[in-house]
Design a protein around this motif. Sequence first.
Motif, PDB file in Angstrom:
ATOM      1  N   VAL A  81       0.841  -1.197   0.000  1.00  0.00           N
ATOM      2  CA  VAL A  81       0.000   0.000   0.000  1.00  0.00           C
ATOM      3  C   VAL A  81       0.874   1.243   0.000  1.00  0.00           C
ATOM      4  O   VAL A  81       0.643   2.182  -0.764  1.00  0.00           O
ATOM      5  CB  VAL A  81      -0.975  -0.005   1.195  1.00  0.00           C
ATOM      6  N   SER A  82       1.899   1.246   0.820  1.00  0.00           N
ATOM      7  CA  SER A  82       2.802   2.390   0.898  1.00  0.00           C
ATOM      8  C   SER A  82       3.455   2.678  -0.456  1.00  0.00           C
ATOM      9  O   SER A  82       3.521   3.829  -0.890  1.00  0.00           O
ATOM     10  CB  SER A  82       3.873   2.126   1.964  1.00  0.00           C
ATOM     11  N   ARG A  83       3.901   1.634  -1.142  1.00  0.00           N
ATOM     12  CA  ARG A  83       4.523   1.801  -2.463  1.00  0.00           C
ATOM     13  C   ARG A  83       3.539   2.339  -3.495  1.00  0.00           C
ATOM     14  O   ARG A  83       3.918   3.056  -4.413  1.00  0.00           O
ATOM     15  CB  ARG A  83       5.103   0.474  -2.957  1.00  0.00           C
ATOM     16  N   ALA A  84       2.263   2.005  -3.338  1.00  0.00           N
ATOM     17  CA  ALA A  84       1.241   2.433  -4.301  1.00  0.00           C
ATOM     18  C   ALA A  84       0.905   3.912  -4.168  1.00  0.00           C
ATOM     19  O   ALA A  84       0.387   4.518  -5.101  1.00  0.00           O
ATOM     20  CB  ALA A  84      -0.023   1.595  -4.124  1.00  0.00           C
ATOM     21  N   LEU A  85       1.203   4.492  -3.026  1.00  0.00           N
ATOM     22  CA  LEU A  85       0.812   5.880  -2.756  1.00  0.00           C
ATOM     23  C   LEU A  85       1.903   6.852  -3.201  1.00  0.00           C
ATOM     24  O   LEU A  85       2.874   7.076  -2.487  1.00  0.00           O
ATOM     25  CB  LEU A  85       0.505   6.063  -1.265  1.00  0.00           C
ATOM     26  N   GLY A  86       1.715   7.414  -4.378  1.00  0.00           N
ATOM     27  CA  GLY A  86       2.648   8.404  -4.907  1.00  0.00           C
ATOM     28  C   GLY A  86       2.346   9.792  -4.375  1.00  0.00           C
ATOM     29  O   GLY A  86       1.476   9.980  -3.516  1.00  0.00           O
ATOM     30  N   ALA A  87       3.031  10.769  -4.907  1.00  0.00           N
ATOM     31  CA  ALA A  87       2.914  12.149  -4.428  1.00  0.00           C
ATOM     32  C   ALA A  87       1.495  12.688  -4.526  1.00  0.00           C
ATOM     33  O   ALA A  87       0.999  13.342  -3.599  1.00  0.00           O
ATOM     34  CB  ALA A  87       3.881  13.048  -5.197  1.00  0.00           C
ATOM     35  N   GLU A  88       0.814  12.413  -5.638  1.00  0.00           N
ATOM     36  CA  GLU A  88      -0.537  12.938  -5.819  1.00  0.00           C
ATOM     37  C   GLU A  88      -1.519  12.308  -4.825  1.00  0.00           C
ATOM     38  O   GLU A  88      -2.366  12.990  -4.241  1.00  0.00           O
ATOM     39  CB  GLU A  88      -1.002  12.693  -7.256  1.00  0.00           C
ATOM     40  N   ALA A  89      -1.377  11.004  -4.613  1.00  0.00           N
ATOM     41  CA  ALA A  89      -2.242  10.314  -3.653  1.00  0.00           C
ATOM     42  C   ALA A  89      -1.971  10.813  -2.236  1.00  0.00           C
ATOM     43  O   ALA A  89      -2.908  11.032  -1.455  1.00  0.00           O
ATOM     44  CB  ALA A  89      -2.028   8.807  -3.747  1.00  0.00           C
ATOM     45  N   LYS A  90      -0.709  11.003  -1.902  1.00  0.00           N
ATOM     46  CA  LYS A  90      -0.369  11.511  -0.567  1.00  0.00           C
ATOM     47  C   LYS A  90      -0.918  12.913  -0.360  1.00  0.00           C
ATOM     48  O   LYS A  90      -1.402  13.247   0.726  1.00  0.00           O
ATOM     49  CB  LYS A  90       1.146  11.507  -0.357  1.00  0.00           C
ATOM     50  N   ALA A  91      -0.878  13.735  -1.387  1.00  0.00           N
ATOM     51  CA  ALA A  91      -1.430  15.096  -1.279  1.00  0.00           C
ATOM     52  C   ALA A  91      -2.925  15.030  -0.989  1.00  0.00           C
ATOM     53  O   ALA A  91      -3.447  15.796  -0.160  1.00  0.00           O
ATOM     54  CB  ALA A  91      -1.159  15.887  -2.556  1.00  0.00           C
ATOM     55  N   LYS A  92      -3.613  14.119  -1.644  1.00  0.00           N
ATOM     56  CA  LYS A  92      -5.053  13.977  -1.414  1.00  0.00           C
ATOM     57  C   LYS A  92      -5.313  13.470  -0.003  1.00  0.00           C
ATOM     58  O   LYS A  92      -6.229  13.949   0.684  1.00  0.00           O
ATOM     59  CB  LYS A  92      -5.647  13.024  -2.451  1.00  0.00           C
ATOM     60  N   LEU A  93      -4.497  12.545   0.462  1.00  0.00           N
ATOM     61  CA  LEU A  93      -4.648  12.048   1.834  1.00  0.00           C
ATOM     62  C   LEU A  93      -4.371  13.153   2.854  1.00  0.00           C
ATOM     63  O   LEU A  93      -5.031  13.203   3.898  1.00  0.00           O
ATOM     64  CB  LEU A  93      -3.741  10.841   2.071  1.00  0.00           C
ATOM     65  N   ASP A 113      -1.291   5.196  10.420  1.00  0.00           N
ATOM     66  CA  ASP A 113      -0.781   4.376  11.533  1.00  0.00           C
ATOM     67  C   ASP A 113      -0.482   2.953  11.064  1.00  0.00           C
ATOM     68  O   ASP A 113       0.540   2.366  11.436  1.00  0.00           O
ATOM     69  CB  ASP A 113      -1.775   4.339  12.688  1.00  0.00           C
ATOM     70  N   LYS A 114      -1.356   2.382  10.239  1.00  0.00           N
ATOM     71  CA  LYS A 114      -1.156   1.009   9.758  1.00  0.00           C
ATOM     72  C   LYS A 114       0.038   0.919   8.809  1.00  0.00           C
ATOM     73  O   LYS A 114       0.649  -0.131   8.695  1.00  0.00           O
ATOM     74  CB  LYS A 114      -2.419   0.496   9.071  1.00  0.00           C
ATOM     75  N   LEU A 115       0.346   2.013   8.137  1.00  0.00           N
ATOM     76  CA  LEU A 115       1.471   2.006   7.214  1.00  0.00           C
ATOM     77  C   LEU A 115       2.814   2.085   7.941  1.00  0.00           C
ATOM     78  O   LEU A 115       3.853   1.840   7.349  1.00  0.00           O
ATOM     79  CB  LEU A 115       1.332   3.133   6.185  1.00  0.00           C
ATOM     80  N   GLY A 116       2.794   2.419   9.210  1.00  0.00           N
ATOM     81  CA  GLY A 116       3.987   2.347  10.044  1.00  0.00           C
ATOM     82  C   GLY A 116       4.790   3.625  10.113  1.00  0.00           C
ATOM     83  O   GLY A 116       4.535   4.599   9.387  1.00  0.00           O
ATOM     84  N   PRO A 117       5.792   3.610  10.987  1.00  0.00           N
ATOM     85  CA  PRO A 117       6.587   4.817  11.248  1.00  0.00           C
ATOM     86  C   PRO A 117       7.426   5.299  10.072  1.00  0.00           C
ATOM     87  O   PRO A 117       7.811   6.463  10.022  1.00  0.00           O
ATOM     88  CB  PRO A 117       7.469   4.412  12.441  1.00  0.00           C
ATOM     89  N   GLY A 118       7.691   4.445   9.117  1.00  0.00           N
ATOM     90  CA  GLY A 118       8.477   4.851   7.956  1.00  0.00           C
ATOM     91  C   GLY A 118       7.670   5.581   6.895  1.00  0.00           C
ATOM     92  O   GLY A 118       8.220   6.069   5.917  1.00  0.00           O
ATOM     93  N   PHE A 119       6.359   5.690   7.110  1.00  0.00           N
ATOM     94  CA  PHE A 119       5.484   6.347   6.131  1.00  0.00           C
ATOM     95  C   PHE A 119       5.059   7.698   6.654  1.00  0.00           C
ATOM     96  O   PHE A 119       4.741   7.854   7.821  1.00  0.00           O
ATOM     97  CB  PHE A 119       4.240   5.489   5.873  1.00  0.00           C
ATOM     98  N   SER A 120       5.040   8.667   5.759  1.00  0.00           N
ATOM     99  CA  SER A 120       4.513   9.984   6.139  1.00  0.00           C
ATOM    100  C   SER A 120       3.816  10.604   4.936  1.00  0.00           C
ATOM    101  O   SER A 120       4.109  10.277   3.791  1.00  0.00           O
ATOM    102  CB  SER A 120       5.628  10.901   6.633  1.00  0.00           C
TER     103      SER A 120
END
Length: 121
Positions: A81-93, A113-120
């Motif tokens: 899931v983390s790999r699937a979330l690019g810049a545009e998806a993260k901006a929407k989130l 939270d489920k994506l873990g501490p390495g995700f922001s």
Amino acid sequence: KATAAVKDLSELLKSNAVQAAEWAAGALANITRSGQAAQETAIENDAATSIAALLPKVTANGMSLVVLALASLAETQASSVSRALGAEAKAKLRDFRDSNNSDLQEYTKTLVDKLGPGFSL
């Protein structure tokens, strides 16, 4: 039994009909909560990538469905899931997290939270 529907729902996520794709995300959110087998099947059928691609065009009614689907997949498939979330998806989130919709804020926080501490975002 419901895992058999995951492949078809994953295909429906790619529909040009945004509402149909959103409803498919909602159905996947419920089915993939049933366990790891359903989550793995969804990942094998590119559901995380398709849901991430849906984020920029999601309607107000589909926002929660899409975030819940990602969160459900992230229960055992966080790295995919983390790999699937690019810049545009993260901006929407980020927009969802910062919105005035308390449910959407909560669902987005749960996903992060489920994506873990390495995700922001």
